[in-house]
Design an enzyme around this catalytic site. Sequence first.
Site, short mmCIF file in Angstrom:
data_model
loop_
_atom_site.label_atom_id
_atom_site.label_comp_id
_atom_site.label_asym_id
_atom_site.label_seq_id
_atom_site.Cartn_x
_atom_site.Cartn_y
_atom_site.Cartn_z
N HIS A 5 0.68 -1.10 0.00
CA HIS A 5 0.10 0.02 -0.01
C HIS A 5 0.80 1.28 -0.04
O HIS A 5 0.53 2.31 -0.53
CB HIS A 5 -0.85 0.09 1.13
CG HIS A 5 -2.31 0.73 1.01
ND1 HIS A 5 -2.29 1.76 0.43
CD2 HIS A 5 -3.51 0.24 1.44
CE1 HIS A 5 -3.42 2.54 0.34
NE2 HIS A 5 -4.13 1.43 1.14
N ASP B 108 -10.64 -4.87 -18.88
CA ASP B 108 -10.63 -6.03 -19.97
C ASP B 108 -9.45 -6.50 -20.68
O ASP B 108 -8.86 -5.55 -21.33
CB ASP B 108 -11.72 -5.32 -21.04
CG ASP B 108 -11.93 -6.47 -22.25
OD1 ASP B 108 -11.48 -7.72 -22.05
OD2 ASP B 108 -12.67 -6.12 -23.03
#
Length: 469
Positions: free
Chosen positions: A174, A411
């Site tokens: 993070h 995608d």
Amino acid sequence: MEQIQMVKVLEKCQVTPPSDTTDVELSLPVTFFDIPWLHLNKMQSLLFYDFPYPRTHFLDTVIPNLKASLSLTLKHYVPLSGNLLMPIKSGEMPKFQYSRDEGDSITLIVAESDQDFDYLKGHQLVDSNDLHGLFYVMPRVIRTMQDYKVIPLVAVQVTVFPNRGIAVALTAHHSIADAKSFVMFINAWAYINKFGKDADLLSANLLPSFDRSIIKDLYGLEETFWNEMQDVLEMFSRFGSKPPRFNKVRATYVLSLAEIQKLKNKVLNLRGSEPTIRVTTFTMTCGYVWTCMVKSKDDVVSEESSNDENELEYFSFTADCRGLLTPPCPPNYFGNCLASCVAKATHKELVGDKGLLVAVAAIGEAIEKRLHNEKGVLADAKTWLSESNGIPSKRFLGITGSPKFDSYGVDFGWGKPAKFDITSVDYAELIYVIQSRDFEKGVEIGVSLPKIHMDAFAKIFEEGFCSLS
């Protein structure tokens, strides 16, 4: 080959930026926005794709393409190939560093699973451990170098379910990125894999800026945050890198726009002549889940440990503040740029008849206080860590993700994901909220709880909507 639960590892390889990448050595400072996340090495995203093709097609075509596209993506995201260097001696500050000569790279695991793909991608109850078997366990430290511990930043595991689907599991430290930045990286990789080129990343708003000089420390936050994080960093430095085990189950709840509007109408009716409050998809969704969670805890605790109705409950979240800084930070800034927000209300208020109104108002008030402060978003930032560290864990609920992120737009050329999951919520009292896959302007809520608590939560969540009909 190595077995991870019901997953067979077929290959482990290292992916580097292409040889023609300009940056051979690169070093980035850690900003005060990054420091609060230095102990968290598991920001995890899991994407499931329907893929009804055999194992041979996966190995012969899909994996070579993914390796090539990941390498090309790293040309534009070079720091992710590097590491976080944590100082062993006091007096030094951590930094991000990439070195081609050191062989810095991203670990990519190729795996196969015979688990039930439909079960794993479903919205129903799923054992948390089944999902975590799809992730590579990124080591906390890979080596020491001079006076630094070398900590990896990103790892990827791609698992095929022959003739059923593919799971892409990404783990990030993070400290290098917030969720907005990491989603941009995932989208860039998917874009290059789908189209086979990187020429249009700029027009697709997928080119990052790593310019740390944009972040101005006007309030001495670096020193404050660094000093306050020392005890936390010391505690986490003793943790190992073993695969996690959880006594939790996962479930995904979906709210359509019509259902969100029903919640909004209820709040507006409860509000009456009270002052205007922030009624948005975010505040409504979070407020409803918060009240359901508090009520469900009452159902699973014993009478002896019952809640003091006057004690405070806390709902913690972060907000992107790129556009609120002075000067503003560009939308494509890659790193952490989050303001800490904490809503609070008494237990009695949240479980009462006007609990939803109280929760929504408290969350809206926290947003106003932090993001619309007349003195600036960072004016009281020195209190952020101490404010969060003082919250009792049993009174805490946090959120990750955002309904603004187009998580289902990732995608790779196989269509949009069948499911997008954030498994990091298993590590704490967290939920996630993202855009719905199937309902325009709807949301998906990911919840992780012990089974007995999940049953109570599900009952209250559903009953709440039945009462709105």
